[in-house]
Every structure is written in structure tokens, then in C-alpha cells.
Write an enzyme that holds these catalytic residues in place. Structure first.
Site, PDB file in Angstrom:
ATOM      1  N   HIS A 161       5.553   0.703  19.248  1.00  0.00           N
ATOM      2  CA  HIS A 161       4.509   1.149  18.305  1.00  0.00           C
ATOM      3  C   HIS A 161       4.582   2.674  18.089  1.00  0.00           C
ATOM      4  O   HIS A 161       3.624   3.397  18.381  1.00  0.00           O
ATOM      5  CB  HIS A 161       3.118   0.732  18.813  1.00  0.00           C
ATOM      6  CG  HIS A 161       2.096   0.657  17.708  1.00  0.00           C
ATOM      7  ND1 HIS A 161       1.060  -0.266  17.691  1.00  0.00           N
ATOM      8  CD2 HIS A 161       1.945   1.398  16.572  1.00  0.00           C
ATOM      9  CE1 HIS A 161       0.317  -0.076  16.608  1.00  0.00           C
ATOM     10  NE2 HIS A 161       0.848   0.935  15.914  1.00  0.00           N
ATOM     11  N   ILE A 184       2.313   2.954   2.419  1.00  0.00           N
ATOM     12  CA  ILE A 184       3.533   2.928   3.239  1.00  0.00           C
ATOM     13  C   ILE A 184       4.560   1.985   2.614  1.00  0.00           C
ATOM     14  O   ILE A 184       5.759   2.305   2.542  1.00  0.00           O
ATOM     15  CB  ILE A 184       3.197   2.537   4.694  1.00  0.00           C
ATOM     16  CG1 ILE A 184       2.260   3.589   5.306  1.00  0.00           C
ATOM     17  CG2 ILE A 184       4.474   2.402   5.538  1.00  0.00           C
ATOM     18  CD1 ILE A 184       1.625   3.185   6.635  1.00  0.00           C
ATOM     19  N   GLU A 206       0.055  -6.425  22.400  1.00  0.00           N
ATOM     20  CA  GLU A 206       0.689  -5.214  22.941  1.00  0.00           C
ATOM     21  C   GLU A 206      -0.324  -4.387  23.743  1.00  0.00           C
ATOM     22  O   GLU A 206      -1.518  -4.461  23.461  1.00  0.00           O
ATOM     23  CB  GLU A 206       1.290  -4.368  21.801  1.00  0.00           C
ATOM     24  CG  GLU A 206       0.272  -3.817  20.833  1.00  0.00           C
ATOM     25  CD  GLU A 206       0.906  -3.023  19.691  1.00  0.00           C
ATOM     26  OE1 GLU A 206       1.792  -3.544  19.002  1.00  0.00           O
ATOM     27  OE2 GLU A 206       0.464  -1.880  19.493  1.00  0.00           O
ATOM     28  N   ARG A 239      -1.953  -8.356  -2.478  1.00  0.00           N
ATOM     29  CA  ARG A 239      -3.184  -8.959  -3.013  1.00  0.00           C
ATOM     30  C   ARG A 239      -3.320  -8.669  -4.493  1.00  0.00           C
ATOM     31  O   ARG A 239      -3.709  -9.502  -5.287  1.00  0.00           O
ATOM     32  CB  ARG A 239      -4.408  -8.377  -2.299  1.00  0.00           C
ATOM     33  CG  ARG A 239      -4.819  -9.172  -1.085  1.00  0.00           C
ATOM     34  CD  ARG A 239      -5.944  -8.489  -0.384  1.00  0.00           C
ATOM     35  NE  ARG A 239      -5.597  -7.091  -0.110  1.00  0.00           N
ATOM     36  CZ  ARG A 239      -6.289  -6.274   0.671  1.00  0.00           C
ATOM     37  NH1 ARG A 239      -7.382  -6.705   1.232  1.00  0.00           N
ATOM     38  NH2 ARG A 239      -5.910  -5.030   0.887  1.00  0.00           N
ATOM     39  N   GLY A 283       0.852  -1.196   0.000  1.00  0.00           N
ATOM     40  CA  GLY A 283       0.000   0.000   0.000  1.00  0.00           C
ATOM     41  C   GLY A 283       0.879   1.233   0.000  1.00  0.00           C
ATOM     42  O   GLY A 283       2.056   1.181  -0.380  1.00  0.00           O
ATOM     43  N   ARG A 334       1.156  -4.683  12.201  1.00  0.00           N
ATOM     44  CA  ARG A 334       0.344  -4.944  13.382  1.00  0.00           C
ATOM     45  C   ARG A 334       0.860  -6.203  14.054  1.00  0.00           C
ATOM     46  O   ARG A 334       1.333  -7.136  13.377  1.00  0.00           O
ATOM     47  CB  ARG A 334      -1.129  -5.196  12.999  1.00  0.00           C
ATOM     48  CG  ARG A 334      -1.971  -3.965  12.825  1.00  0.00           C
ATOM     49  CD  ARG A 334      -2.238  -3.246  14.154  1.00  0.00           C
ATOM     50  NE  ARG A 334      -3.057  -2.060  13.976  1.00  0.00           N
ATOM     51  CZ  ARG A 334      -2.606  -0.839  13.677  1.00  0.00           C
ATOM     52  NH1 ARG A 334      -1.326  -0.622  13.507  1.00  0.00           N
ATOM     53  NH2 ARG A 334      -3.453   0.179  13.569  1.00  0.00           N
TER      54      ARG A 334
HETATM   55  C1  GLV Z   1      -0.665   2.998  13.547  1.00  0.00           C
HETATM   56  O1  GLV Z   1      -0.348   1.881  13.808  1.00  0.00           O
HETATM   57  C2  GLV Z   1      -1.750   3.314  12.676  1.00  0.00           C
HETATM   58  O2  GLV Z   1      -2.472   2.396  12.251  1.00  0.00           O
HETATM   59  O3  GLV Z   1      -1.934   4.488  12.385  1.00  0.00           O
END
Ligand code: GLV
Length: 331
Positions: free
Chosen positions: A287, A158, A269, A179, A156, A240
Site C-alpha cells: 500500500h 487517478i 491488510e 458510474r 476519477g 482498496r
Molecule cells: C491511499 O490509499 C489513499 O486513499 O490516500
């Protein structure tokens, strides 16, 4: 006329609270207490909107108990805390905070990759512990970034940001699995080539995970996948917790079936598998991939603007279930 009531579920920038207060009667949680699901339901009574931050579970049970709720605006791009189908069925709009964090998060993914491959945390702990007494020809020798093969699982926005940093900044050979295939122009911009998941695992020198969490991606990297990776490979998870089987990863790191890992997210977490703390070849961060003040402000303002737009003008900026907007009688 009284203002609509909303809840801001966690502590947030005062300027964002002030902006929300111009439109709403705001209940806030500046003490930053962590509420149980029952406490969240109690706090949401009579509220039409909720500002959430990614940790608050919004599911069918909560929606039944909070009949006034019309919108939950997540200050996060990920939204696995939302049961979007249940929200759609209940006529509750879900929004997230995409785009504004892309570059900051890609920067962090790349930083974690470099820290992991070049053993920065491990060597810093060694130095701080007073163990550095002499130079060593292979002391903390890591693996090269430049010219190596960068694998990206989940391509995606990022993922594309990380690909561009790797290809253009470090001359990396970029492969990805996703995908769907990116269009040719985006592939060219990222200098990235689509491969099977198996080829990705077998070929990458550095594998970065940037896919959303779902039942389908749960343990996408487990013992079988780790076994396919090179013994010199590094694994980076900024997506995640739950995408990696952390117990299987500890095993792989201890047995050096992969060289190292960098983790910003963890199963369960903020608790983490305690064994992760005992392996040296892992870099652990709490995170924080999107954590710069300008980016966190942009995320918070976007969540606030979704609440304001939807509750005052029936317009949402980044809806996850836009059908809810279409079905809502205009104000
Ligand atoms: C951080 O983990 C977000 O989903 O923005």
C-alpha cells in the site's frame, strides 16, 4: 485562553506536528502504536479534532463515545474508514486529502502495471536465487504495454492520470468503465472510450482498478469477472482491498486464467491471503502508491490545514460532508 485539543492518531512528519501545535494542544502518537477501537476512543476523550491516516474506523459507536469530536481529517484520498452518514448525523466534519496525490499515485499504478506485465519481480527473485545460468528464448517473456488495450475501472482523477500516461506515453488504446461518463473534453484529453463492464473485462489487455471501496464495489472483481478476462491479461489493484476477491484471484493466477496481477492493496491488510505469497505471477507491494516524501507531506499538510481551517475559522478545504460546515454556528 487554552488551545483546543486534538489527537494525531499515527506517527507523522515532525513539521506537521509543529504546525498543528501552533493552534492546538496536540496529543500525538509518534511511537506509532496501533490502537484498538477502545484505545482510540480513550485517546479521543476531550479532543475536538482527529488527524487520521485511513486505518482508524470512525463510526456511530465511536462518535457516541466521543461527544466532543468536531472533525476527523483523513490523510488519504480514500475514506472507507469513515462512516460519513454517521458523522454527518453527529455533526462531525469528515475531510480527505484528494488531488495532491493524483500524479504520484498514477505514476505508481503505471509502474506496477509495467512491473507486472514484464514480470520484473518474478525474474528478480529468480536472479537473486542464483538460478540464472543461461539465456532462454522465452525466459520471463511477458506482455507488451505499448499499443495494447488499457482498461480502467473507476475513472476519477487517478484513473484519468493513468489513462493519459497510457494513451500519450505508450500509444495504448484506452477504455474505461465508470458510474458516469466523462465529459467530452476530458475523454478527448485521456483518449478514453466508455464501455460496459463486460466489454472492459473481455477486451482489456491490462485492467487497472481505481474505484473507491464501498458495499457496492465489494468484490467487484470476483470469480465471474476474472473468468471473463483474457488468459494473457494483467490485473492491477491500487484502489482498496476488498474490491478484488483475493481468494478467487489466487485461483485465477494459479490456473493461468489470467496471466498476472499487481496488487498494492489487500483484503484485511496489512495481513494478506497467505496463498498470494505462493503464486509467482503476482507483484505485491505494501500500500505505497502515494508514497513519495513530497506527496506524503502534501497529504499531511492538507489534513492539518483542514483541522486548522475548520477549528479556527469554520472553513474546510476538502470536506466530504459540507452540510456539517454550513450547519455549525460560526465561531
Ligand atoms: C491511499 O490509499 C489513499 O486513499 O490516500
Amino acid at each position: 485562553m487554552s488551545k483546543p485539543k486534538i489527537l494525531v492518531a499515527r506517527a507523522i512528519f515532525p513539521e506537521v506536528l509543529a504546525k498543528l501545535s501552533q493552534h492546538f494542544e496536540v496529543s500525538s502518537n509518534q511511537a506509532d502504536e496501533l490502537w484498538s477501537p477502545a484505545q482510540l476512543i480513550a485517546q479521543l476523550q476531550g479532543k475536538v479534532g482527529a488527524f487520521t491516516t485511513g486505518g482508524e474506523r470512525i463510526d456511530a459507536a465511536l462518535l457516541v463515545a466521543c461527544p466532543d469530536l468536531k472533525i476527523c481529517a483523513n490523510m488519504a484520498v480514500g475514506y472507507n474508514n469513515f462512516d460519513v452518514d454517521a458523522m454527518t448525523a453527529a455533526g462531525v466534519l469528515a475531510t480527505n486529502a484528494p488531488d495532491v496525490l493524483t500524479e504520484t499515485t498514477a505514476d505508481f499504478g503505471f509502474a506496477l502495471l509495467m512491473a507486472t506485465a514484464r514480470r520484473m519481480a518474478e525474474s528478480e527473485h529468480f536472479l537473486r536465487a542464483g538460478k540464472w545460468t543461461k539465456w532462454g528464448f522465452d525466459m520471463f517473456a511477458g506482455s507488451d504495454i505499448h499499443g495494447s488495450t488499457l482498461g480502467i475501472l473507476g475513472m476519477g482523477r487517478i484513473g484519468q492520470g493513468i489513462a493519459k500516461r497510457g494513451a500519450h506515453g505508450f500509444g495504448m488504446n484506452v477504455i474505461y468503465h465508470n458510474r458516469s461518463q466523462l465529459d467530452a473534453a476530458t475523454e478527448a484529453e485521456c483518449k478514453a472510450r466508455l464501455v460496459s463492464k463486460e466489454e472492459l473485462l473481455k477486451t482489456a489487455d491490462h485492467l487497472v482498478l481505481v474505484l473507491p471501496y464501498s458495499a457496492q464495489s465489494h468484490h467487484a472483481i470476483g470469480a465471474a469477472e476474472l473468468a471473463l478476462m483474457k488468459p494473457t491479461a494483467t490485473l492491477i489493484n491500487i484502489a482498496r482491498g476488498g474490491i478484488v476477491d483475493d481468494a478467487a484471484l489466487v485461483h485465477a493466477l494459479r490456473n493461468k486464467t489470467i496471466a498476472a496481477a499487481g496488487l498494492d492493496v489487500f483484503e484485511g491488510e496489512p495481513k494478506l491471503n497467505p496463498d498470494l505469497l505462493t503464486v509467482p505471477n503476482v507483484v505485491l507491494t505494501p500500500h505505497i502508491a502515494s508514497a513519495t516524501i513530497p506527496t506524503r507531506k502534501a497529504m499531511a499538510h492538507l489534513a492539518a490545514d483542514n483541522l486548522i481551517g475548520y477549528l479556527t475559522q469554520n472553513k474546510a478545504l476538502t470536506p466530504l460532508n459540507p452540510a456539517v460546515v454550513a450547519q455549525r454556528p460560526s465561531l
